[in-house]
Design a protein around this motif. Sequence first.
Motif, mmCIF file in Angstrom:
data_model
loop_
_atom_site.group_PDB
_atom_site.id
_atom_site.type_symbol
_atom_site.label_atom_id
_atom_site.label_comp_id
_atom_site.label_asym_id
_atom_site.label_seq_id
_atom_site.Cartn_x
_atom_site.Cartn_y
_atom_site.Cartn_z
ATOM 1 N N SER A 89 0.867 -1.172 0.000
ATOM 2 C CA SER A 89 0.000 0.000 0.000
ATOM 3 C C SER A 89 0.910 1.230 0.000
ATOM 4 O O SER A 89 1.424 1.638 1.045
ATOM 5 C CB SER A 89 -0.899 -0.022 1.238
ATOM 6 N N ASP A 123 2.055 4.981 -2.665
ATOM 7 C CA ASP A 123 1.608 5.844 -3.752
ATOM 8 C C ASP A 123 1.969 5.260 -5.113
ATOM 9 O O ASP A 123 1.177 5.314 -6.051
ATOM 10 C CB ASP A 123 2.222 7.242 -3.624
ATOM 11 N N ALA A 124 3.198 4.723 -5.216
ATOM 12 C CA ALA A 124 3.652 4.186 -6.502
ATOM 13 C C ALA A 124 4.416 2.886 -6.304
ATOM 14 O O ALA A 124 5.245 2.774 -5.396
ATOM 15 C CB ALA A 124 4.547 5.200 -7.210
ATOM 16 N N THR A 166 -1.573 4.183 -14.614
ATOM 17 C CA THR A 166 -2.474 3.852 -13.521
ATOM 18 C C THR A 166 -1.980 2.580 -12.829
ATOM 19 O O THR A 166 -1.258 1.787 -13.430
ATOM 20 C CB THR A 166 -3.905 3.623 -14.048
ATOM 21 N N ASP A 191 -3.159 -1.562 -4.689
ATOM 22 C CA ASP A 191 -3.375 -0.588 -3.615
ATOM 23 C C ASP A 191 -2.308 0.506 -3.718
ATOM 24 O O ASP A 191 -1.479 0.703 -2.829
ATOM 25 C CB ASP A 191 -3.338 -1.270 -2.249
ATOM 26 N N ALA A 192 -2.308 1.170 -4.861
ATOM 27 C CA ALA A 192 -1.360 2.240 -5.161
ATOM 28 C C ALA A 192 -2.065 3.170 -6.154
ATOM 29 O O ALA A 192 -3.073 2.787 -6.754
ATOM 30 C CB ALA A 192 -0.087 1.668 -5.786
ATOM 31 N N ARG A 193 -1.523 4.360 -6.313
ATOM 32 C CA ARG A 193 -2.108 5.286 -7.282
ATOM 33 C C ARG A 193 -1.519 5.075 -8.669
ATOM 34 O O ARG A 193 -2.196 5.260 -9.673
ATOM 35 C CB ARG A 193 -1.900 6.713 -6.819
ATOM 36 N N TRP A 194 -0.220 4.736 -8.713
ATOM 37 C CA TRP A 194 0.473 4.601 -9.983
ATOM 38 C C TRP A 194 1.398 3.397 -9.995
ATOM 39 O O TRP A 194 1.885 2.950 -8.959
ATOM 40 C CB TRP A 194 1.349 5.839 -10.242
ATOM 41 N N ALA A 229 4.302 11.580 -5.599
ATOM 42 C CA ALA A 229 4.273 10.368 -4.768
ATOM 43 C C ALA A 229 5.183 10.533 -3.550
ATOM 44 O O ALA A 229 6.332 10.941 -3.681
ATOM 45 C CB ALA A 229 4.728 9.159 -5.589
#
Length: 170
Positions: free
Chosen positions: A15, A17-18, A70, A75-78, A113
């Motif tokens: 989990s 951001d990237a 994407t 469970d990440a944004r990128w 991130a």
Amino acid sequence: MTAVSLVQGDITRQSVDAIVNAANSSLLGGGGVDGAIHRHGGPEILDACRALRASHYGKGLAVGQAVATTAGRLDARWVIHTVGPVWSVEEDRSARLASCYRESLRVADELGAATVAFPAVSTGVYGWPLDDGARIALETVRDADTAVAEVRFVLFDETAYAAFAGRLHG
């Protein structure tokens, strides 16, 4: 200052951001980390990679470069895709491996991130010796000029974890 941590486990379960993907130059999926990220992230990642190939990356992504898509169902944004070099006895490709980490952090900064999970790029099927791969990864991240608050190296097995732990704490 960027905090560096180590985790033994599955990068697709992080989990953050990237998540960095040790991709092949086609960006269209493969084995190892690349295959796992595409499988767990779902078709949205492949669709985004196909769109990249249809626009700026018609010939694929060059070794040492990075690009984001994407994260699909992860469970990440990128997902930040980077292409590591294949290990060579005849040619020193260390600068290209370091570039994977530097360029991934540059892309992470562009995205905003704060947390990034890295695999041990090129140390699997590309044959880079684990100890040297750990040295390059950790030195590059430590020396990087980045706003990323936490870099987490997610290492698949005990051997990889031990190699990175020896370099991080040694």
